[in-house]
Design a protein around this motif. Structure first.
Motif, PDB file in Angstrom:
ATOM      1  N   VAL A  20      92.161   3.582  58.205  1.00 52.96           N
ATOM      2  CA  VAL A  20      90.861   2.975  58.517  1.00 52.96           C
ATOM      3  C   VAL A  20      89.945   3.050  57.300  1.00 52.96           C
ATOM      4  CG1 VAL A  20      88.825   3.065  60.000  1.00 52.96           C
ATOM      5  CG2 VAL A  20      91.092   3.513  60.971  1.00 52.96           C
ATOM      6  N   ALA A  21      89.898   4.230  56.676  1.00 46.75           N
ATOM      7  CA  ALA A  21      89.070   4.397  55.478  1.00 46.75           C
ATOM      8  C   ALA A  21      89.569   3.517  54.341  1.00 46.75           C
ATOM      9  CB  ALA A  21      89.066   5.858  55.049  1.00 46.75           C
ATOM     10  N   ALA A  22      90.891   3.471  54.162  1.00 46.73           N
ATOM     11  CA  ALA A  22      91.461   2.658  53.091  1.00 46.73           C
ATOM     12  C   ALA A  22      91.135   1.184  53.289  1.00 46.73           C
ATOM     13  CB  ALA A  22      92.975   2.857  53.030  1.00 46.73           C
ATOM     14  N   ALA A  23      91.253   0.706  54.524  1.00 45.16           N
ATOM     15  CA  ALA A  23      90.970  -0.701  54.813  1.00 45.16           C
ATOM     16  C   ALA A  23      89.491  -1.021  54.615  1.00 45.16           C
ATOM     17  CB  ALA A  23      91.393  -1.025  56.239  1.00 45.16           C
ATOM     18  N   ALA A  24      88.624  -0.108  55.027  1.00 45.14           N
ATOM     19  CA  ALA A  24      87.182  -0.330  54.868  1.00 45.14           C
ATOM     20  C   ALA A  24      86.803  -0.466  53.402  1.00 45.14           C
ATOM     21  CB  ALA A  24      86.406   0.813  55.517  1.00 45.14           C
ATOM     22  N   TYR A  25      87.353   0.412  52.577  1.00 46.27           N
ATOM     23  CA  TYR A  25      87.033   0.375  51.143  1.00 46.27           C
ATOM     24  C   TYR A  25      87.583  -0.881  50.492  1.00 46.27           C
ATOM     25  CZ  TYR A  25      86.673   1.694  46.260  1.00 46.27           C
ATOM     26  OH  TYR A  25      86.369   1.699  44.920  1.00 46.27           O
ATOM     27  N   ARG A  26      88.831  -1.207  50.771  1.00 43.12           N
ATOM     28  CA  ARG A  26      89.446  -2.379  50.133  1.00 43.12           C
ATOM     29  C   ARG A  26      88.745  -3.676  50.523  1.00 43.12           C
ATOM     30  NH1 ARG A  26      91.211   2.399  48.927  1.00 43.12           N
ATOM     31  NH2 ARG A  26      93.144   2.459  47.746  1.00 43.12           N
ATOM     32  N   ALA A  27      88.314  -3.760  51.790  1.00 47.23           N
ATOM     33  CA  ALA A  27      87.672  -4.988  52.262  1.00 47.23           C
ATOM     34  C   ALA A  27      86.162  -4.995  52.049  1.00 47.23           C
ATOM     35  CB  ALA A  27      87.976  -5.187  53.744  1.00 47.23           C
ATOM     36  N   GLY A  28      85.597  -3.843  51.716  1.00 48.18           N
ATOM     37  CA  GLY A  28      84.150  -3.764  51.522  1.00 48.18           C
ATOM     38  C   GLY A  28      83.381  -3.955  52.817  1.00 48.18           C
ATOM     39  N   VAL A  29      83.862  -3.290  53.892  1.00 51.39           N
ATOM     40  CA  VAL A  29      83.238  -3.445  55.206  1.00 51.39           C
ATOM     41  C   VAL A  29      82.960  -2.078  55.826  1.00 51.39           C
ATOM     42  CG1 VAL A  29      84.339  -5.681  55.625  1.00 51.39           C
ATOM     43  CG2 VAL A  29      85.499  -3.575  56.354  1.00 51.39           C
ATOM     44  N   ARG A  30      82.379  -2.095  57.017  1.00 52.92           N
ATOM     45  CA  ARG A  30      82.088  -0.882  57.768  1.00 52.92           C
ATOM     46  C   ARG A  30      83.084  -0.773  58.907  1.00 52.92           C
ATOM     47  NH1 ARG A  30      79.605   0.900  62.384  1.00 52.92           N
ATOM     48  NH2 ARG A  30      78.235   2.731  62.257  1.00 52.92           N
ATOM     49  N   LEU A  31      83.821   0.326  58.960  1.00 53.46           N
ATOM     50  CA  LEU A  31      84.776   0.561  60.034  1.00 53.46           C
ATOM     51  C   LEU A  31      84.599   1.978  60.568  1.00 53.46           C
ATOM     52  CD1 LEU A  31      88.077  -0.936  58.515  1.00 53.46           C
ATOM     53  CD2 LEU A  31      86.439  -2.078  60.019  1.00 53.46           C
ATOM     54  N   GLU A  32      84.753   2.127  61.865  1.00 55.26           N
ATOM     55  CA  GLU A  32      84.680   3.447  62.491  1.00 55.26           C
ATOM     56  C   GLU A  32      86.079   3.908  62.861  1.00 55.26           C
ATOM     57  OE1 GLU A  32      82.593   5.828  66.252  1.00 55.26           O
ATOM     58  OE2 GLU A  32      82.018   3.743  65.781  1.00 55.26           O
ATOM     59  N   ASP A  33      86.404   5.128  62.492  1.00 53.16           N
ATOM     60  CA  ASP A  33      87.700   5.721  62.795  1.00 53.16           C
ATOM     61  C   ASP A  33      87.605   6.414  64.160  1.00 53.16           C
ATOM     62  OD1 ASP A  33      90.016   7.343  62.946  1.00 53.16           O
ATOM     63  OD2 ASP A  33      90.135   7.461  60.759  1.00 53.16           O
ATOM     64  N   ALA A  34      88.266   5.832  65.152  1.00 50.98           N
ATOM     65  CA  ALA A  34      88.178   6.372  66.515  1.00 50.98           C
ATOM     66  C   ALA A  34      88.818   7.740  66.627  1.00 50.98           C
ATOM     67  CB  ALA A  34      88.836   5.397  67.493  1.00 50.98           C
ATOM     68  N   ARG A  35      89.798   8.032  65.794  1.00 54.04           N
ATOM     69  CA  ARG A  35      90.499   9.322  65.874  1.00 54.04           C
ATOM     70  C   ARG A  35      89.627  10.472  65.394  1.00 54.04           C
ATOM     71  NH1 ARG A  35      93.857  12.514  62.634  1.00 54.04           N
ATOM     72  NH2 ARG A  35      93.446  11.148  60.848  1.00 54.04           N
ATOM     73  N   THR A  36      88.883  10.240  64.330  1.00 60.28           N
ATOM     74  CA  THR A  36      88.077  11.314  63.736  1.00 60.28           C
ATOM     75  C   THR A  36      86.590  11.187  64.018  1.00 60.28           C
ATOM     76  OG1 THR A  36      87.748  10.094  61.668  1.00 60.28           O
ATOM     77  CG2 THR A  36      89.735  11.468  61.851  1.00 60.28           C
ATOM     78  N   GLY A  37      86.157   9.989  64.412  1.00 59.22           N
ATOM     79  CA  GLY A  37      84.732   9.745  64.608  1.00 59.22           C
ATOM     80  C   GLY A  37      83.992   9.412  63.328  1.00 59.22           C
ATOM     81  N   ASP A  38      84.691   9.408  62.207  1.00 61.57           N
ATOM     82  CA  ASP A  38      84.062   9.107  60.915  1.00 61.57           C
ATOM     83  C   ASP A  38      83.753   7.615  60.799  1.00 61.57           C
ATOM     84  OD1 ASP A  38      84.313  11.761  60.153  1.00 61.57           O
ATOM     85  OD2 ASP A  38      86.238  11.439  59.149  1.00 61.57           O
ATOM     86  N   VAL A  39      82.623   7.325  60.189  1.00 64.92           N
ATOM     87  CA  VAL A  39      82.256   5.940  59.901  1.00 64.92           C
ATOM     88  C   VAL A  39      82.387   5.718  58.401  1.00 64.92           C
ATOM     89  CG1 VAL A  39      80.409   4.232  59.914  1.00 64.92           C
ATOM     90  CG2 VAL A  39      80.701   5.774  61.868  1.00 64.92           C
ATOM     91  N   HIS A  40      83.152   4.716  58.023  1.00 63.59           N
ATOM     92  CA  HIS A  40      83.389   4.394  56.616  1.00 63.59           C
ATOM     93  C   HIS A  40      82.673   3.074  56.313  1.00 63.59           C
ATOM     94  CE1 HIS A  40      86.415   7.553  56.639  1.00 63.59           C
ATOM     95  NE2 HIS A  40      86.894   7.012  57.751  1.00 63.59           N
ATOM     96  N   ASP A  41      81.562   3.180  55.616  1.00 58.55           N
ATOM     97  CA  ASP A  41      80.715   2.016  55.351  1.00 58.55           C
ATOM     98  C   ASP A  41      80.731   1.686  53.862  1.00 58.55           C
ATOM     99  OD1 ASP A  41      78.814   0.037  55.153  1.00 58.55           O
ATOM    100  OD2 ASP A  41      77.313   1.077  56.359  1.00 58.55           O
ATOM    101  N   PHE A  42      81.409   0.596  53.518  1.00 59.59           N
ATOM    102  CA  PHE A  42      81.478   0.157  52.130  1.00 59.59           C
ATOM    103  C   PHE A  42      80.906  -1.250  51.979  1.00 59.59           C
ATOM    104  CE2 PHE A  42      84.849   3.347  52.551  1.00 59.59           C
ATOM    105  CZ  PHE A  42      84.520   4.197  51.501  1.00 59.59           C
ATOM    106  N   THR A  43      79.933  -1.573  52.836  1.00 60.34           N
ATOM    107  CA  THR A  43      79.341  -2.912  52.775  1.00 60.34           C
ATOM    108  C   THR A  43      78.551  -3.136  51.489  1.00 60.34           C
ATOM    109  OG1 THR A  43      77.495  -2.048  54.106  1.00 60.34           O
ATOM    110  CG2 THR A  43      79.224  -3.228  55.276  1.00 60.34           C
ATOM    111  N   ALA A  44      78.161  -2.051  50.828  1.00 67.96           N
ATOM    112  CA  ALA A  44      77.422  -2.195  49.567  1.00 67.96           C
ATOM    113  C   ALA A  44      78.354  -2.347  48.370  1.00 67.96           C
ATOM    114  CB  ALA A  44      76.507  -0.992  49.357  1.00 67.96           C
ATOM    115  N   LYS A  45      79.651  -2.224  48.620  1.00 65.16           N
ATOM    116  CA  LYS A  45      80.622  -2.321  47.529  1.00 65.16           C
ATOM    117  C   LYS A  45      80.700  -3.761  47.033  1.00 65.16           C
ATOM    118  CE  LYS A  45      85.622  -2.073  46.740  1.00 65.16           C
ATOM    119  NZ  LYS A  45      85.498  -1.660  45.329  1.00 65.16           N
ATOM    120  N   GLY A  46      80.705  -3.948  45.733  1.00 64.62           N
ATOM    121  CA  GLY A  46      80.842  -5.278  45.158  1.00 64.62           C
ATOM    122  C   GLY A  46      82.268  -5.541  44.699  1.00 64.62           C
TER     123      GLY A  46
END
Length: 233
Positions: A20-46
């Motif tokens: 989930v984290a890997a996909a969020a970073y590569r796509a530059g989006v915000r994804l929430e990991d349901a297993r851990t509860g972590d939110v990975h927000d890379f919407t500011a990534k260019g």
């Protein structure tokens, strides 16, 4: 000859990684990991040119086209603490190609993997950072470790099987499959270069295999200089 670079990177819980984290970073989006509860927000990534999900041709699995649903399902399908939840292929795209040709090339390769292994493939193209070598167009291709179906994930793919099992079934070993993938990338890239009318080709073989008495240079990170690589792990 154009530069060749393909590197496979496992996305493994044992290494503290999450698909989930890997996909969020590569796509530059915000994804929430349901297993851990972590939110990975890379919407500011260019630098993300495109991010597209591919599924096997003819398979009705529209659920897998939602990135957050897809990679959370990949995480949920694995119970081991050290499970490999995805594989990533890091690719150098020939900078001599147009933007349209680069996109078509990555799309072709991603669909090839989806069809061969029956998997979901999340392919993201990144452009060079303004402070780096402007030839460094590259892609991150995230591949599920299980086959995708109408209602979720199924069996592990051959790429994830133990060599003992593969040999008993008369199938190529993991190393042989990875060598084939390296060759496949060279083949589809060379077709793209030919279609573009460019007198350039890439070669997936090592210097040793080509009879060249040179030591491969070190690859210095995603935004470094792309060079010939001989490792597949």
């Amino acid at each position: 000859m154009a530069d060749y670079h393909l590197r496979m990177k496992p996305v493994s819980r044992g290494a503290g990684r999450s698909s989930v984290a890997a996909a969020a970073y590569r796509a530059g989006v915000r994804l929430e990991d349901a297993r851990t509860g972590d939110v990975h927000d890379f919407t500011a990534k260019g630098g993300v040119v495109s991010a597209q999900i591919f599924i096997p041709t003819g398979i009705k699995a529209d659920w897998a086209l939602d990135r957050e649903v897809l990679w959370n399902a990949a995480e949920a399908a694995e119970v081991r603490k050290d499970a490999r939840v995805a594989r990533e292929f890091e690719l150098a795209i020939p900078h001599e190609l147009s933007a349209e040709a680069r996109q078509e090339l990555v799309d072709t390769f991603a669909q090839l993997l989806a069809d061969r292994y029956g998997v979901a493939v999340d392919a993201c193209i990144h452009k060079p950072d303004r402070s780096s070598d402007q030839r460094n167009h590259h892609a991150h291709v995230l591949v599920s470790t299980r086959k995708v179906g109408p209602w979720g994930f199924g069996d592990k793919t051959d790429l994830e099987r133990e060599n003992k099992w593969l040999i008993a079934q008369g199938r190529p070993t993991t190393q042989a499959q990875l060598r084939q993938i390296r060759e496949d990338w060279a083949d589809v890239a060379n077709v793209a270069l030919q279609r573009a009318g460019l007198d350039l080709r890439i070669d997936h073989r090592s210097y040793e295999d080509r009879g060249i008495d040179l030591i491969p240079s070190e690859h210095v990170g995603v935004f470094g200089t792309w060079v010939s690589m001989t490792d597949i792990s």
